[in-house]
Write an enzyme that holds these catalytic residues in place. Structure first.
Site, PDB file in Angstrom:
ATOM      1  N   TYR A  19       0.818  -1.210   0.000  1.00 61.35           N
ATOM      2  CA  TYR A  19       0.000   0.000   0.000  1.00 61.35           C
ATOM      3  C   TYR A  19       0.852   1.260   0.000  1.00 61.35           C
ATOM      4  CZ  TYR A  19      -4.166  -2.807   0.447  1.00 61.35           C
ATOM      5  OH  TYR A  19      -5.176  -3.686   0.178  1.00 61.35           O
ATOM      6  N   TYR A 147     -11.851  -7.491   6.537  1.00 66.17           N
ATOM      7  CA  TYR A 147     -10.711  -7.549   5.623  1.00 66.17           C
ATOM      8  C   TYR A 147     -10.400  -9.018   5.348  1.00 66.17           C
ATOM      9  CZ  TYR A 147      -6.155  -7.344   3.497  1.00 66.17           C
ATOM     10  OH  TYR A 147      -5.114  -7.528   2.617  1.00 66.17           O
ATOM     11  N   ASP A 248     -12.874 -16.658   8.615  1.00 68.97           N
ATOM     12  CA  ASP A 248     -11.526 -16.259   8.214  1.00 68.97           C
ATOM     13  C   ASP A 248     -10.720 -15.991   9.487  1.00 68.97           C
ATOM     14  OD1 ASP A 248      -9.215 -15.016   7.434  1.00 68.97           O
ATOM     15  OD2 ASP A 248     -10.162 -13.585   6.069  1.00 68.97           O
ATOM     16  N   LYS A 277      -1.103 -16.534   8.137  1.00 67.73           N
ATOM     17  CA  LYS A 277      -0.286 -15.691   9.018  1.00 67.73           C
ATOM     18  C   LYS A 277       0.582 -16.474  10.018  1.00 67.73           C
ATOM     19  CE  LYS A 277      -2.061 -11.187   8.196  1.00 67.73           C
ATOM     20  NZ  LYS A 277      -3.383 -10.789   7.711  1.00 67.73           N
TER      21      LYS A 277
HETATM   22  C1  LIG Z   1      -3.897 -10.829   6.343  1.00 67.74           C
HETATM   23  C2  LIG Z   1      -5.264 -11.343   6.161  1.00 67.74           C
HETATM   24  C3  LIG Z   1      -5.671 -11.931   4.946  1.00 67.74           C
HETATM   25  C4  LIG Z   1      -4.783 -11.980   3.733  1.00 67.74           C
HETATM   26  O1  LIG Z   1      -3.641 -12.744   3.921  1.00 67.74           O
HETATM   27  P1  LIG Z   1      -2.368 -12.511   2.977  1.00 67.74           P
HETATM   28  O2  LIG Z   1      -1.410 -13.584   3.415  1.00 67.74           O
HETATM   29  O3  LIG Z   1      -1.876 -11.137   3.221  1.00 67.74           O
HETATM   30  O4  LIG Z   1      -2.825 -12.717   1.577  1.00 67.74           O
HETATM   31  C5  LIG Z   1      -6.958 -12.432   4.879  1.00 67.74           C
HETATM   32  N1  LIG Z   1      -7.798 -12.366   5.930  1.00 67.74           N
HETATM   33  C6  LIG Z   1      -7.436 -11.837   7.104  1.00 67.74           C
HETATM   34  C7  LIG Z   1      -8.401 -11.821   8.250  1.00 67.74           C
HETATM   35  C8  LIG Z   1      -6.162 -11.288   7.262  1.00 67.74           C
HETATM   36  O5  LIG Z   1      -5.815 -10.716   8.424  1.00 67.74           O
END
Ligand SMILES: *Cc1c(COP(=O)(O)O)cnc(C)c1O
Length: 432
Positions: A19, A147, A248, A277
């Site tokens: 970004y 997100y 997620d 992550k």
């Molecule tokens: C960081 C994140 C993503 C995306 O993961 P990337 O490895 O950056 O593609 C998706 N969902 C959530 C909740 C996140 O925190």
């Protein structure tokens, strides 16, 4: 060693950062190495890490156990294609994830990043209804301030304003949204809190494949914590209206909120779970999408009978071996106690910010501390101030937030907090 000036010059000429603009005036800091919770810059300055490299480095940096795991795997093979072949690190990691994830999640699809894990989840949901001969159920219902990543499918379900949906109007799938839950973590969910969500399901369930959300903590879309009771009621409604639920947990997974998975706060089980992550302890890029036997077998029995996805670096052995070691390290550690300890120290340490005029709210959950300001920070100014103060903190917009590695000591955490409170206190003077 290459000079810092030459690194910075090449960076400025050729390298894009997250970004950012190629004409950015905000500095980037060359890092020489990282060890434990300390980041050493090229110029010798040492910073205490408050970010865990975006939720991922839960065990800190340069950990001997993770180093050993990756080195051992390197001697066997760094990578091998996953089409038609399999290997020990992948099957053992899948088994471990299934063991620790809520029942009945039991099929694991590996991919290389969180965004892709979300794409995979969306495709699973769409293929599920296609296989059930309800192809019109192909929309997603999502929460504002969510997100889910930066690829097109993931963007389409992320917050429309933060994600600049207007910029991508003609390429983004149109999805359905409801306002983010207003009930906070401590509150119960009143009928009016869930009414908008219920209304959307009632009205559109015949077109909705799945609800996708970040359970309990909305991360990059605003660092908001919401009521487990809301999540519980929402999961019930998904069942009532025959819509899949995608959790997620890419940010919340592996202990960050005080539970191994944030879904546990509400004792719910999603149909599809996204992980990423912290999965490899911040070493390698790896993500996973888990689902139930019911979803997997429905996809298998319908047309085209195959799940239509397959990344080149699927189940990379180095990443899987590191993830396995990272999970063992986590599960064998007193992680609940560590997260609780971090929570208490964050609560006490950040509370003085509550009285600052320019601070809107301070909130803490698990090993996450958030200071929400009334207006956006000046990144150019504040980033340098944090580095001056000996800490690595990367605010965005109105949010200054901390999510340190779980292994941070009380003394290091107090030092981190003191620096952050000091810098936040000073904002008043710099911004007027
Ligand atoms: C960081 C994140 C993503 C995306 O993961 P990337 O490895 O950056 O593609 C998706 N969902 C959530 C909740 C996140 O925190």
């Amino acid at each position: 060693m290459q000079s810092t000036d030459s690194i910075l010059k090449l960076d400025k000429q050729h390298v894009w950062h997250p970004y950012s603009s190629m004409q950015a005036e905000t500095p980037v800091y060359p890092v020489k190495s990282a060890q434990g919770v300390q980041i050493t810059l090229n110029d010798g300055r040492v910073l205490i890490d408050g970010m865990s490299s975006w939720w991922s480095a839960i065990h800190g940096y340069n950990h001997p156990v993770l180093n050993r795991a990756i080195e051992q795997q390197l001697h066997e093979m760094a990578h091998i294609m996953f089409g038609g072949l399999t290997h020990q690190p992948a099957v053992n990691l899948a088994k471990k994830l299934v063991d620790i994830a809520p029942e009945p999640l039991q099929s694991v699809f590996f991919s290389d990043s969180g965004s892709v894990a979300v794409e995979v989840a969306l495709k699973m949901a769409i293929q599920y209804w296609y296989a059930k001969q309800q192809p019109q159920k192909n929309k997603m219902l999502s929460l504002r301030h969510g997100y889910h990543g930066d690829t097109f499918g993931a963007m389409s379900v992320s917050d429309p304003d933060n994600g600049m949906h207007s910029l991508f109007t003609h390429t983004l799938a149109k999805q359905l949204f409801v306002d983010a839950p207003a009930c906070t973590f401590q509150q119960t969910c009143q009928p009016e809190d869930i009414a908008a969500f219920t209304q959307q399901l009632k009205q559109h369930h015949t077109d909705i494949a799945a609800v996708i959300l970040e359970p309990i903590v909305q991360g990059a879309g605003g660092m908001r914590f919401y009521s487990p009771d809301y999540l519980r009621q929402l999961a019930e409604l998904c069942k009532t209206y025959d819509v899949l639920l995608i959790a997620d947990e890419i940010a919340t997974g592996f202990g960050r909120t005080g539970k191994l998975f944030a879904c546990e706060h509400a004792a719910i089980v999603p149909d599809i779970l996204c992980l990423g992550k912290a999965l490899t302890g911040g070493y390698m890029t790896l993500a996973a999408t888990l689902t139930t036997a019911q979803v997997a077998s429905t996809i298998a029995q319908g047309e085209p009978g195959l799940f239509m996805h397959g990344p080149t670096f699927m189940a990379n052995p180095l990443a899987c071996a590191t993830a396995l070691a990272s999970l063992d390290l986590l599960l064998d550690s007193p992680w609940q106690q560590r997260v609780q300890n971090i929570e208490q120290i964050l609560q006490t340490g950040l509370s003085p910010c509550q009285s600052f005029e320019h601070v809107r709210e301070v909130r803490v959950l698990g090993a996450i501390g958030v200071i929400e300001l009334h207006s956006a920070v000046d990144m150019q100014v504040i980033q340098a101030q944090f580095v001056e103060a000996g800490v690595w903190v990367r605010p965005f917009n109105k949010l200054v937030y901390l999510m340190p590695p779980f292994i941070i000591s009380t003394a290091e955490l107090e030092q981190l907090i003191e620096a952050v409170v000091g810098v936040v206190k000073g904002i008043r003077h710099s911004c007027g």
